[in-house]
Enzyme design. Structure first.
Site, PDB file in Angstrom:
ATOM      1  N   GLY A 108       0.788  -1.315  -0.334  1.00 32.80           N
ATOM      2  CA  GLY A 108      -0.040  -0.114   0.455  1.00 32.80           C
ATOM      3  C   GLY A 108       0.719   0.539  -0.038  1.00 32.80           C
ATOM      4  O   GLY A 108       1.876   0.618  -0.616  1.00 32.80           O
ATOM      5  N   GLY A 109       0.337   2.646   0.609  1.00 33.69           N
ATOM      6  CA  GLY A 109       1.407   4.005   0.394  1.00 33.69           C
ATOM      7  C   GLY A 109       2.258   3.653   1.199  1.00 33.69           C
ATOM      8  O   GLY A 109       2.934   4.492   0.935  1.00 33.69           O
ATOM      9  N   GLY A 138      21.800  12.714 -31.385  1.00 36.66           N
ATOM     10  CA  GLY A 138      20.641  12.814 -29.941  1.00 36.66           C
ATOM     11  C   GLY A 138      21.617  12.369 -28.625  1.00 36.66           C
ATOM     12  O   GLY A 138      21.905  12.788 -27.661  1.00 36.66           O
ATOM     13  N   ALA A 139      21.803  11.179 -28.732  1.00 35.60           N
ATOM     14  CA  ALA A 139      22.822  10.548 -27.938  1.00 35.60           C
ATOM     15  C   ALA A 139      24.306  11.000 -27.350  1.00 35.60           C
ATOM     16  O   ALA A 139      24.542  10.622 -25.759  1.00 35.60           O
ATOM     17  CB  ALA A 139      22.572   8.763 -28.325  1.00 35.60           C
TER      18      ALA A 139
HETATM   19  C1  HXC Z   1      -1.833  -3.821  12.793  1.00 31.82           C
HETATM   20  C2  HXC Z   1      -1.087  -5.660  12.216  1.00 31.82           C
HETATM   21  C3  HXC Z   1      -1.213  -5.285  10.822  1.00 31.82           C
HETATM   22  C4  HXC Z   1      -1.757  -4.315  10.501  1.00 31.82           C
HETATM   23  C5  HXC Z   1      -0.237  -7.141  11.232  1.00 31.82           C
HETATM   24  N1  HXC Z   1      -0.143  -6.896  12.415  1.00 31.82           N
HETATM   25  N2  HXC Z   1       0.276  -6.485  10.190  1.00 31.82           N
HETATM   26  N3  HXC Z   1      -1.176  -4.840  13.375  1.00 31.82           N
HETATM   27  N4  HXC Z   1      -1.576  -3.509  11.020  1.00 31.82           N
HETATM   28  N5  HXC Z   1      -1.295  -2.977   9.863  1.00 31.82           N
HETATM   29  C6  HXC Z   1      -0.529  -7.731  13.038  1.00 31.82           C
HETATM   30  C7  HXC Z   1      -0.931  -8.736  13.135  1.00 31.82           C
HETATM   31  O1  HXC Z   1      -2.009  -8.605  13.348  1.00 31.82           O
HETATM   32  C8  HXC Z   1      -0.427 -10.010  14.230  1.00 31.82           C
HETATM   33  O2  HXC Z   1      -0.770  -9.555  15.165  1.00 31.82           O
HETATM   34  C9  HXC Z   1       0.970  -9.913  13.523  1.00 31.82           C
HETATM   35  O3  HXC Z   1       0.724  -8.207  13.703  1.00 31.82           O
HETATM   36  C10 HXC Z   1       1.824 -10.551  12.411  1.00 31.82           C
HETATM   37  O4  HXC Z   1       1.452 -10.310  11.477  1.00 31.82           O
HETATM   38  P1  HXC Z   1       0.803 -11.837  11.184  1.00 31.82           P
HETATM   39  O5  HXC Z   1      -0.468 -10.857   9.808  1.00 31.82           O
HETATM   40  O6  HXC Z   1       0.222 -12.794  11.945  1.00 31.82           O
HETATM   41  O7  HXC Z   1       2.121 -12.241  10.153  1.00 31.82           O
HETATM   42  P2  HXC Z   1       1.818 -13.074   8.525  1.00 31.82           P
HETATM   43  O8  HXC Z   1       1.468 -14.182   8.866  1.00 31.82           O
HETATM   44  O9  HXC Z   1       3.547 -13.220   8.667  1.00 31.82           O
HETATM   45  O10 HXC Z   1       1.297 -11.954   7.439  1.00 31.82           O
HETATM   46  C11 HXC Z   1       2.175 -10.795   7.382  1.00 31.82           C
HETATM   47  C12 HXC Z   1       1.580  -9.689   6.492  1.00 31.82           C
HETATM   48  C13 HXC Z   1      -0.156  -9.766   7.357  1.00 31.82           C
HETATM   49  C14 HXC Z   1       1.132 -10.467   5.361  1.00 31.82           C
HETATM   50  C15 HXC Z   1       1.911  -8.423   6.604  1.00 31.82           C
HETATM   51  O11 HXC Z   1       0.263  -9.503   8.907  1.00 31.82           O
HETATM   52  C16 HXC Z   1      -1.166  -8.802   6.435  1.00 31.82           C
HETATM   53  O12 HXC Z   1      -1.407  -9.117   5.522  1.00 31.82           O
HETATM   54  N6  HXC Z   1      -1.381  -7.418   7.476  1.00 31.82           N
HETATM   55  C17 HXC Z   1      -2.355  -6.468   6.838  1.00 31.82           C
HETATM   56  C18 HXC Z   1      -1.119  -6.019   5.749  1.00 31.82           C
HETATM   57  C19 HXC Z   1      -2.117  -4.974   4.947  1.00 31.82           C
HETATM   58  O13 HXC Z   1      -3.247  -4.714   4.230  1.00 31.82           O
HETATM   59  N7  HXC Z   1      -1.773  -3.618   5.918  1.00 31.82           N
HETATM   60  C20 HXC Z   1      -2.589  -2.275   5.305  1.00 31.82           C
HETATM   61  C21 HXC Z   1      -1.939  -1.999   4.024  1.00 31.82           C
HETATM   62  S1  HXC Z   1      -2.988  -0.225   4.006  1.00 31.82           S
HETATM   63  P3  HXC Z   1      -0.592 -10.382  16.517  1.00 31.82           P
HETATM   64  O14 HXC Z   1      -0.675  -9.793  17.763  1.00 31.82           O
HETATM   65  O15 HXC Z   1      -1.186 -12.075  16.595  1.00 31.82           O
HETATM   66  O16 HXC Z   1       0.885 -10.538  16.625  1.00 31.82           O
HETATM   67  C22 HXC Z   1      -1.169   1.117   4.079  1.00 31.82           C
HETATM   68  C23 HXC Z   1      -1.664   2.388   4.285  1.00 31.82           C
HETATM   69  C24 HXC Z   1      -0.035   3.066   3.854  1.00 31.82           C
HETATM   70  O17 HXC Z   1      -0.138   0.399   5.192  1.00 31.82           O
HETATM   71  C25 HXC Z   1      -1.092   4.568   3.318  1.00 31.82           C
HETATM   72  C26 HXC Z   1       0.074   5.313   3.417  1.00 31.82           C
HETATM   73  C27 HXC Z   1      -0.184   6.642   2.653  1.00 31.82           C
END
Ligand code: HXC
Length: 523
Positions: free
Chosen positions: A178-179, A413-414
């Protein structure tokens, strides 16, 4: 010392502080650390231990806590809010860093984590020292909502303020989706770790739902893809250790800030060393490639270079080398790939590198062997006009010492694009093998002598005769040298010596331009 009797007094307070600190040092705890290791990844603290010289790291804001109460966060402790921030010495010089720790709520970024990162970025800018970000995070902390997004906004803003002022390096050492990808993209250099890191705007699930395409995370945004197909990644590394070693090496070429002197690495390699191998490197057949990296390594101190984008837009090479211990940015066509032609990606790669070097006062050495711009609809529709212009703009705006060596072909040009005299080269040299012309002989004769060739009794013989006359006129450095467009024709073996002497000569170069807000480079 037994402090039990002193609870509430200074010794007890010290003990409490030590206990609290110790607990935070463990971050997500043993089980999470084990999982991290099983994935072949190190924790944030282990990574920082590798980055910084022994014992020099000083942590900032260890005790920061999140203050969100939404979706169960009121009951959730996130040690150090999932990021270690601070500063220390790398190769004996101060560097600031933030390292997200996936063992703490997936290194997710909320309001307070962002504020910690802002703090060290602000410190790095105020101190005029490089900033390194080691990213390993699930992205915006979902439970926190908009404060997490605000957190990223503040990082992007600071990345932009710091741009061109201090070097900024990002290593993506886990997920970045994402972002969140835009902070790395706003920094100067992106490192990725093969197999354990990826970067993408939308993940495979969203892609499948929206456009029906099926792809794995690795194929979508892994280190190999981004260092060969998209050019997002400058350095694809094998593992965490390799990644951090390479960051340390890159930092050794960079000054602290745009106002700091270039780092000097004393060398026993003498500036007047002759490069005898270069006298024989150009093949007799003009269409044959050769290894331009050998040319660069021969010229460089101790045959050392650090090459960003080694696997992307391989028709051009950009690299940091040192000459007489001082960093130099090299831009060189690579005749082994697509004859060293300039295309959209090569132009982007070179332009960005030239601008980085100019921003940080690193002199530029251009080695030209270029047949022209790549023709065809794919390039035209991809905007070769705009992208090619970036290179012209970048070279023209650069005020660092600019030296050009024409190695072999330098056409059309290059020719201008590879830092010709009129783009502000301070000194242009050419090897005797140089060919400086508007285009190759056959193409030129087909245009200029079309009628003569068509009406000749033997058109092929006529074309050959006319092309030979054209080659005699232009396929050498003497016509350009006669007009002062080439300042000096040098023997290949003298290249290091001449470049070293010229760099020393132009060391204090200062160039003032008309005052304005900023240039408007074609993007
Ligand atoms: C809160 C999060 C988190 C998040 C992971 N965790 N991502 N908590 N917000 N974005 C937490 C999980 O709940 C879990 O907590 C721990 O981190 C480990 O994550 P797992 O899922 O168990 O790990 P894994 O199986 O290795 O998977 C990793 C992952 C997955 C693929 C990154 O966690 C995931 O898909 N996360 C969400 C990704 C996402 O969509 N993020 C938002 C993107 S948008 P516990 O408590 O169980 O240990 C974004 C916008 C930014 O970022 C914009 C900027 C402009």
């Amino acid at each position: 010392m037994n402090t039990e009797n002193y609870e509430g007094m200074t010794a007890g307070k010290i003990r409490e502080f030590e206990k609290r600190k110790e607990a935070l040092m463990l971050m997500g705890g043993d089980e999470m650390i084990r999982k991290q290791h099983e994935l072949g990844k190190l924790t944030a603290r282990e990574r920082l231990d590798l980055l910084f010289d022994n014992g020099s790291f000083q942590e900032v804001q260890l005790f920061t806590k999140h203050r969100s109460t939404l979706f169960g966060l009121d009951k959730k402790e996130i040690p150090a809010d999932g990021v270690i921030t601070g500063f220390g010495e790398v190769n004996g010089r101060v560097v600031f860093a933030a390292a997200q720790d996936f063992t703490c709520s997936g290194g997710s970024l909320g309001e307070m984590q962002a504020k910690k990162i802002w703090k060290v970025m602000d410190m790095a800018i105020a101190a005029g020292k490089p900033f390194v970000s080691l990213n390993d995070s699930g992205g915006a902390r979902i439970q926190e909502g908009v404060p997490a997004l605000e957190g990223y906004g503040g990082i992007f803003y600071r990345n932009t303020l710091a741009s061109g002022y201090i070097p900024q390096i990002t290593a993506t050492m886990g997920p970045t989706a994402g972002g969140a990808v835009y902070s790395p993209a706003l920094t100067d250099w992106i490192f990725m770790v093969k197999k354990s890191s990826y970067m993408c705007i939308t993940g495979p699930d969203v892609i499948k739902a929206v456009i029906g395409e099926e792809v794995t995370t690795e194929a979508l945004g892994g280190a190999v893809v981004h260092s060969t197909k998209s050019g997002v990644c400058h350095f694809a590394t094998n593992d965490d250790q390799d990644c951090i070693n390479k960051i340390r090496t890159l930092l050794s070429y960079l000054p602290d800030s745009c106002h700091s002197p270039l780092p000097l690495l004393p060398t026993s390699d003498t500036p007047d060393r002759e490069c005898l191998e270069l006298d024989e490197i150009i093949p007799d057949k003009p269409s044959k490639g050769y290894d331009m990296k050998k040319v660069i390594l021969e010229i460089a101190d101790n045959a050392e270079m650090m090459e960003p984008h080694a696997g992307w837009a391989r028709n051009i090479i950009v690299a940091f080398i040192r000459i007489m211990g001082r960093p130099v940015g090299v831009i060189a066509n690579n005749p082994s790939f697509g004859a060293g032609v300039l295309d959209v990606n090569a132009s982007d790669k070179a332009a960005r590198f030239i601008r980085f070097c100019d921003a940080f006062n690193i002199p530029l050495l251009t080695l030209a062997d270029v047949p022209g711009y790549l023709p065809g609809t794919r390039q035209e529709w991809a905007g070769i006009i705009t992208h090619g212009a970036k290179m012209l703009h970048a070279y023209s705006e650069a005020t660092v010492p600019k030296l050009t060596v024409v190695i072999r072909k330098d056409y059309g040009g290059a020719y201008i694009g590879m830092c010709s005299k009129q783009l502000g080269a301070d000194y242009v040299m050419a090897w005797p093998s140089a060919e400086i012309a508007v285009m190759g002989a056959d193409g030129a004769c087909n245009i200029v002598y079309r009628k003569e060739i068509q009406t000749a009794p033997d058109p092929a013989a006529k074309r050959k005769e006319l092309a030979s006359a054209y080659e005699t006129q232009f396929n050498n450095p003497y016509f350009a040298a006669g007009l002062g467009i080439v300042d000096e024709i040098i023997l290949p073996r003298e290249t290091r010596k001449r470049v070293a002497f010229l760099l020393e000569t132009f060391k204090e170069k200062k160039e003032t331009r008309v005052t304005k807000k900023h240039n408007n480079i074609p993007l």
